[in-house]
Design a protein around this motif. Structure first.
Motif, PDB file in Angstrom:
ATOM      1  N   VAL A 294      -0.577  51.253  16.021  1.00 60.23           N
ATOM      2  CA  VAL A 294      -1.257  51.899  17.134  1.00 60.23           C
ATOM      3  C   VAL A 294      -2.520  52.541  16.555  1.00 60.23           C
ATOM      4  CG1 VAL A 294      -1.046  53.611  18.966  1.00 60.23           C
ATOM      5  CG2 VAL A 294       0.970  52.331  18.214  1.00 60.23           C
ATOM      6  N   VAL A 295      -3.669  52.013  16.950  1.00 60.91           N
ATOM      7  CA  VAL A 295      -4.937  52.561  16.449  1.00 60.91           C
ATOM      8  C   VAL A 295      -5.362  53.658  17.424  1.00 60.91           C
ATOM      9  CG1 VAL A 295      -7.276  52.016  15.696  1.00 60.91           C
ATOM     10  CG2 VAL A 295      -5.499  50.254  15.592  1.00 60.91           C
ATOM     11  N   PRO A 297      -7.559  56.904  19.130  1.00 60.91           N
ATOM     12  CA  PRO A 297      -8.990  57.006  19.425  1.00 60.91           C
ATOM     13  C   PRO A 297      -9.815  57.446  18.211  1.00 60.91           C
ATOM     14  CG  PRO A 297      -7.735  57.922  21.228  1.00 60.91           C
ATOM     15  CD  PRO A 297      -6.744  57.598  20.139  1.00 60.91           C
ATOM     16  N   ASN A 298      -9.243  58.238  17.302  1.00 57.38           N
ATOM     17  CA  ASN A 298     -10.066  58.609  16.136  1.00 57.38           C
ATOM     18  C   ASN A 298      -9.874  57.683  14.939  1.00 57.38           C
ATOM     19  OD1 ASN A 298      -7.673  59.602  15.056  1.00 57.38           O
ATOM     20  ND2 ASN A 298      -8.109  61.705  15.678  1.00 57.38           N
ATOM     21  N   GLY A 299      -9.242  56.518  15.184  1.00 56.12           N
ATOM     22  CA  GLY A 299      -9.230  55.471  14.164  1.00 56.12           C
ATOM     23  C   GLY A 299      -8.015  55.465  13.239  1.00 56.12           C
ATOM     24  N   ASP A 300      -7.083  56.421  13.412  1.00 54.29           N
ATOM     25  CA  ASP A 300      -5.872  56.396  12.570  1.00 54.29           C
ATOM     26  C   ASP A 300      -5.022  55.193  12.928  1.00 54.29           C
ATOM     27  OD1 ASP A 300      -6.729  58.725  11.530  1.00 54.29           O
ATOM     28  OD2 ASP A 300      -5.332  60.020  12.647  1.00 54.29           O
ATOM     29  N   ARG A 301      -4.323  54.660  11.928  1.00 53.07           N
ATOM     30  CA  ARG A 301      -3.429  53.528  12.162  1.00 53.07           C
ATOM     31  C   ARG A 301      -1.991  54.003  12.008  1.00 53.07           C
ATOM     32  NH1 ARG A 301      -6.032  48.693  11.978  1.00 53.07           N
ATOM     33  NH2 ARG A 301      -4.210  47.500  11.312  1.00 53.07           N
ATOM     34  N   GLU A 302      -1.300  54.157  13.145  1.00 52.25           N
ATOM     35  CA  GLU A 302       0.081  54.632  13.089  1.00 52.25           C
ATOM     36  C   GLU A 302       1.032  53.482  13.371  1.00 52.25           C
ATOM     37  OE1 GLU A 302       0.842  58.182  15.299  1.00 52.25           O
ATOM     38  OE2 GLU A 302      -0.997  59.151  14.577  1.00 52.25           O
ATOM     39  N   LEU A 303       2.029  53.332  12.467  1.00 52.81           N
ATOM     40  CA  LEU A 303       2.969  52.231  12.601  1.00 52.81           C
ATOM     41  C   LEU A 303       4.064  52.562  13.617  1.00 52.81           C
ATOM     42  CD1 LEU A 303       2.812  49.632  10.926  1.00 52.81           C
ATOM     43  CD2 LEU A 303       4.716  50.479   9.575  1.00 52.81           C
ATOM     44  N   GLN A 313       8.530  37.191  24.606  1.00 54.09           N
ATOM     45  CA  GLN A 313       7.347  37.500  23.805  1.00 54.09           C
ATOM     46  C   GLN A 313       6.944  38.959  24.003  1.00 54.09           C
ATOM     47  OE1 GLN A 313       5.713  35.463  21.669  1.00 54.09           O
ATOM     48  NE2 GLN A 313       7.423  34.081  22.125  1.00 54.09           N
ATOM     49  N   ALA A 314       6.567  39.614  22.904  1.00 57.35           N
ATOM     50  CA  ALA A 314       6.032  40.970  23.046  1.00 57.35           C
ATOM     51  C   ALA A 314       4.654  40.892  23.697  1.00 57.35           C
ATOM     52  CB  ALA A 314       5.923  41.632  21.678  1.00 57.35           C
ATOM     53  N   ASP A 315       4.354  41.833  24.588  1.00 56.43           N
ATOM     54  CA  ASP A 315       3.065  41.868  25.282  1.00 56.43           C
ATOM     55  C   ASP A 315       2.301  43.108  24.809  1.00 56.43           C
ATOM     56  OD1 ASP A 315       0.958  42.303  27.093  1.00 56.43           O
ATOM     57  OD2 ASP A 315       2.036  41.314  28.727  1.00 56.43           O
ATOM     58  N   LEU A 316       1.330  42.881  23.921  1.00 56.94           N
ATOM     59  CA  LEU A 316       0.635  44.018  23.308  1.00 56.94           C
ATOM     60  C   LEU A 316      -0.126  44.857  24.339  1.00 56.94           C
ATOM     61  CD1 LEU A 316      -0.668  42.686  19.884  1.00 56.94           C
ATOM     62  CD2 LEU A 316       1.603  43.401  20.596  1.00 56.94           C
ATOM     63  N   LYS A 317      -0.672  44.193  25.374  1.00 62.43           N
ATOM     64  CA  LYS A 317      -1.427  44.962  26.384  1.00 62.43           C
ATOM     65  C   LYS A 317      -0.510  45.890  27.174  1.00 62.43           C
ATOM     66  CE  LYS A 317      -5.300  43.799  28.741  1.00 62.43           C
ATOM     67  NZ  LYS A 317      -6.060  43.031  29.749  1.00 62.43           N
ATOM     68  N   ARG A 318       0.683  45.377  27.524  1.00 65.65           N
ATOM     69  CA  ARG A 318       1.609  46.236  28.265  1.00 65.65           C
ATOM     70  C   ARG A 318       2.094  47.369  27.367  1.00 65.65           C
ATOM     71  NH1 ARG A 318       6.429  43.632  30.909  1.00 65.65           N
ATOM     72  NH2 ARG A 318       6.244  45.209  32.536  1.00 65.65           N
ATOM     73  N   ILE A 319       2.369  47.044  26.116  1.00 68.32           N
ATOM     74  CA  ILE A 319       2.812  48.084  25.182  1.00 68.32           C
ATOM     75  C   ILE A 319       1.708  49.141  25.043  1.00 68.32           C
ATOM     76  CG2 ILE A 319       3.405  48.539  22.776  1.00 68.32           C
ATOM     77  CD1 ILE A 319       4.737  45.732  22.728  1.00 68.32           C
ATOM     78  N   GLU A 320       0.476  48.639  24.926  1.00 67.95           N
ATOM     79  CA  GLU A 320      -0.688  49.518  24.774  1.00 67.95           C
ATOM     80  C   GLU A 320      -0.803  50.519  25.924  1.00 67.95           C
ATOM     81  OE1 GLU A 320      -4.269  47.628  22.841  1.00 67.95           O
ATOM     82  OE2 GLU A 320      -4.971  47.796  24.893  1.00 67.95           O
ATOM     83  N   ALA A 321      -0.367  50.088  27.115  1.00 70.61           N
ATOM     84  CA  ALA A 321      -0.533  50.928  28.293  1.00 70.61           C
ATOM     85  C   ALA A 321       0.310  52.202  28.232  1.00 70.61           C
ATOM     86  CB  ALA A 321      -0.203  50.130  29.559  1.00 70.61           C
ATOM     87  N   THR A 322       1.401  52.199  27.468  1.00 64.66           N
ATOM     88  CA  THR A 322       2.266  53.392  27.488  1.00 64.66           C
ATOM     89  C   THR A 322       2.630  53.956  26.124  1.00 64.66           C
ATOM     90  OG1 THR A 322       4.170  51.912  27.661  1.00 64.66           O
ATOM     91  CG2 THR A 322       3.397  52.918  29.706  1.00 64.66           C
ATOM     92  N   VAL A 335      -3.376  48.558  20.425  1.00 66.48           N
ATOM     93  CA  VAL A 335      -2.189  48.114  19.704  1.00 66.48           C
ATOM     94  C   VAL A 335      -2.467  46.769  19.050  1.00 66.48           C
ATOM     95  CG1 VAL A 335       0.188  47.326  20.008  1.00 66.48           C
ATOM     96  CG2 VAL A 335      -0.579  49.421  21.113  1.00 66.48           C
ATOM     97  N   GLU A 336      -2.142  46.681  17.758  1.00 65.76           N
ATOM     98  CA  GLU A 336      -2.317  45.427  17.026  1.00 65.76           C
ATOM     99  C   GLU A 336      -1.023  45.121  16.297  1.00 65.76           C
ATOM    100  OE1 GLU A 336      -5.438  46.319  14.272  1.00 65.76           O
ATOM    101  OE2 GLU A 336      -6.900  46.738  15.866  1.00 65.76           O
ATOM    102  N   VAL A 337      -0.861  43.868  15.907  1.00 68.71           N
ATOM    103  CA  VAL A 337       0.281  43.513  15.067  1.00 68.71           C
ATOM    104  C   VAL A 337       0.017  44.105  13.686  1.00 68.71           C
ATOM    105  CG1 VAL A 337       1.472  41.576  13.985  1.00 68.71           C
ATOM    106  CG2 VAL A 337       0.755  41.430  16.369  1.00 68.71           C
ATOM    107  N   ALA A 338       1.044  44.696  13.070  1.00 71.21           N
ATOM    108  CA  ALA A 338       0.866  45.321  11.757  1.00 71.21           C
ATOM    109  C   ALA A 338       0.496  44.256  10.723  1.00 71.21           C
ATOM    110  CB  ALA A 338       2.150  46.040  11.348  1.00 71.21           C
ATOM    111  N   THR A 339      -0.448  44.593   9.873  1.00 73.75           N
ATOM    112  CA  THR A 339      -0.845  43.663   8.808  1.00 73.75           C
ATOM    113  C   THR A 339       0.065  43.891   7.593  1.00 73.75           C
ATOM    114  OG1 THR A 339      -2.357  45.259   7.847  1.00 73.75           O
ATOM    115  CG2 THR A 339      -3.246  43.808   9.556  1.00 73.75           C
TER     116      THR A 339
END
Ligand code: ATP
Ligand code: MG
Length: 598
Positions: A294-295, A297-303, A313-322, A335-339
């Motif tokens: 989860v990126v 607004p101030n750019g932190d990357r939280e797992l 299938q996981a839906d990143l946009k729906r996950i992102e919404a909440t 929300v991005e897939v963890a690298t």
């Protein structure tokens, strides 16, 4: 005034612009409506401006018709109001920020709730002043992560934004209904098929909200409809609650060797090969634990890890919404897939074998399996459901891990791609998914902005009351692109009359004074009749090129002044149907005017 193509600032292009994928984008550039200045930033040429102005005027007329009054704010704004509402931070990288020579912070406004709220606060103080609806048609700036498809997703774009101010909820409901009705009229006049759908309020806050989606394959939004009339953006769809499953007699979970089973497919194969049961295992028996970042607004990357049934299938946009709200992050997170790099910071999460860990009984693995990483589940992972899932140990999965007994979670969120056949939340039948472009969005904001900026008026009892607000947007430049996308063919654009850059183009198709004089005469009379007229009087341009350009540009009616003049006729051609008719010279104005008034 007749627009003469001989002097008109226009060059049509033979080739598609390299960066364009969608027909609307290619055609608007090739036909000389817009030019790219930078990614997501476009200049408007004379032809484009004609269409843009017509779209703006339709929007303006319908806003005026509901009693909204037009104002105009600057695009360049000081940071303070946006700090007061928290949006200076919440918008993160999505806004353009800049400093003046004194190092004071400014932004290019992505939307104007703050300024409208402050304006009303400045001017009004009593309930007698309300309701008031204000709007503007103005340039917005958003540093979109993925500017796309020309005008469809720009970084500079024009929006009509309006705001309603009321004392109470009934007033807000009325303002909302008035805007909803106005929007339906606007899109009808723009010849854009529209479906209003329930939406997520997102970063705007507030409660009730609908989006006006234009159904099309090339849209970035997915929405669903049910036979019973439910319609919603997938981000707003909720899963009807499932009953918990009784697990009193469920056997204990056990860890098994499942070599080389990093995908759901290989896991199902390994399970059937090494641990067969009567009815074969399927992907629906597995719990897929997806590691996400989860990126903020101030750019932190939280797992975070999200558990979804392996057959979905996981839906990143729906996950992102909440997910941001569940993790206590203000503003819009991405929300991005963890690298692999993200995962390196958490060696307890073994790629390909990630499991929910154990919360209730840590004995199953005999080790501290629960990581510090937040774990969320889709509502389909109900209490008592039993799963094959990762054991957080290379080449191992755990079988029979029971939700609620063997593992817990930090929250439930809608996490999977909505599929055709999923049930509607209101029981109105199976959902069908469709894609669309968001053309407009209406929100009941409530009191969030008025509270943050202290907008109060005195009520009839002399008591100070916080005002309740609505916010309503139409993508004006996006509408130009969407209309072009909906109305074109393989020859070019086919503008609906209401927004076409001209009603008619008169083509001089051949040489000689007689043709020129006849064409000039017809063009002049059409102009006098009140039509928007173009005259293709370009010398040294062949009739064939003129025909092709007229089709590319997409003017609804063409009058070809050519050989037929000798017999007293011209050809009147309809761009949309391709139908051509020979019309006598003395009735051509009447005929074209008739076509234009349809
Ligand atoms: P999206 O989900 O497409 O990013 P949004 O929900 O962020 O849009 P709103 O804040 O609701 O957009 O803005 C109101 C309207 O402005 C949208 O319905 C859309 O028509 C238009 N709009 C928003 N962003 C853009 C953009 N980048 N380019 C062109 N039009 C836009
Ligand atoms: Mg929106």
């Amino acid at each position: 005034m007749v627009t003469r193509l001989s002097t008109f600032f226009l060059r049509t292009l033979r080739d598609d612009p390299a960066e364009a994928e969608l027909a609307s984008h290619k055609l608007l550039v090739r036909a000389g409506y817009i030019r790219r200045a930078a990614p997501g930033i476009y200049s408007w040429l004379p032809l484009g401006l004609k269409v843009l102005n017509k779209v703006e005027n339709i929007v303006r007329e319908e806003m005026d018709a509901i009693g909204a009054q037009e104002v105009h704010f600057p695009a360049l704004l000081p940071k303070e109001p946006y700090e007061a509402t928290g949006r200076w931070e919440e918008y993160g990288d999505n806004i353009f920020r800049l400093q003046d020579r004194r190092k004071a912070d400014y932004l290019l406004a992505p939307t104007h709730e703050e300024m409208f709220t402050l304006l009303v606060k400045d001017m009004y103080s009593s309930y007698k002043d309300l309701p008031v609806y204000l709007y503007q048609i103005q340039t917005k700036y958003r540093d979109e992560a993925r500017p796309r498809a020309g005008l469809l997703r720009g970084r500079e774009f024009i929006m009509k934004d309006s705001y309603s101010f009321n004392l109470d909820e009934e007033g807000l409901d009325e303002a909302y209904a008035a805007h909803r009705a106005a929007y339906l009229k606007i899109f009808e006049r723009l010849s854009l098929e529209i479906r209003p759908v329930f939406a997520m309020a997102g970063a705007m806050g507030g409660s009730k909200s609908e989006e006006f989606l234009h159904p099309t394959e090339v849209g970035e939004d997915t929405f669903v409809v049910s036979p019973g009339g439910y319609a919603a953006n997938v981000e707003a769809v909720t899963t009807p609650p499932l009953d918990p499953i009784d697990y009193t007699n469920a056997p204990a979970a056990h860890v098994e060797l499942t070599p080389n089973s990093e995908t759901i497919e290989t896991l199902v194969d390994a399970a059937n090969e090494n641990h067969p049961k009567d009815t074969p295992w399927t992907s629906a028996d597995t719990l897929k634990c997806v590691a996400l970042v989860v990126v903020t607004p101030n750019g932190d990357r939280e797992l975070a890890v999200v558990g979804v049934p392996g057959n979905r299938q996981a839906d990143l946009k729906r996950i992102e919404a909440t997910i941001g709200e569940l993790m206590g992050i203000a503003g819009e997170s991405q929300v991005e897939v963890a690298t692999d790099e993200d995962l390196e910071r958490h060696p307890e999460l073994v790629k390909g074998y990630i499991g929910p860990g154990l919360s209730k009984d840590e004995a199953v693995l005999g080790r501290e399996a629960r990581s510090g990483v937040p774990f969320f589940v889709d509502p389909r992972v109900v209490e008592g459901s039993s799963w094959i899932t990762g054991a957080n140990l290379r080449d191992h999965h755990v079988f029979g891990l029971v939700a609620g007994r063997d593992f817990g979670w930090d929250g439930v969120l809608e996490a999977v791609v909505v599929e055709d056949g999923d049930p509607a939340p209101d029981g109105s039948g199976p959902l069908k998914t469709t894609r669309g472009i968001e053309m407009g969005h209406i929100f009941q904001l409530g009191r969030r902005y008025a509270e943050a900026l202290d907008l109060k008026v005195l009520d009839p009892n002399g008591k100070a009351q916080v005002v309740t607000m609505g916010s309503y947007g139409v993508g004006v430049t996006r509408a130009v692109a969407a209309i072009a996308e909906a109305h074109h063919d393989d020859k070019g654009l086919v503008w609906p009359r209401a927004v076409a850059p001209a009603d008619v183009v008169v083509i001089i198709a051949g040489k000689g004074d007689e043709l020129t004089e006849t064409a000039e005469d017809i063009a002049g009379k059409l102009d006098e009749a009140g039509l928007d007229v173009m005259l293709d009087d370009r010398a040294k341009v062949s009739a064939g090129v003129k025909f092709r350009d007229a089709e590319l540009i997409g003017i609804p009616t063409t009058v070809v002044v050519g050989r037929g003049v000798a017999d007293g006729v011209v050809e009147v051609k309809d761009r949309a149907t391709g139908e051509a008719e020979n019309i006598a010279l003395d009735t051509v104005v009447e005929r074209v005017a008739q076509l234009a008034s349809r």
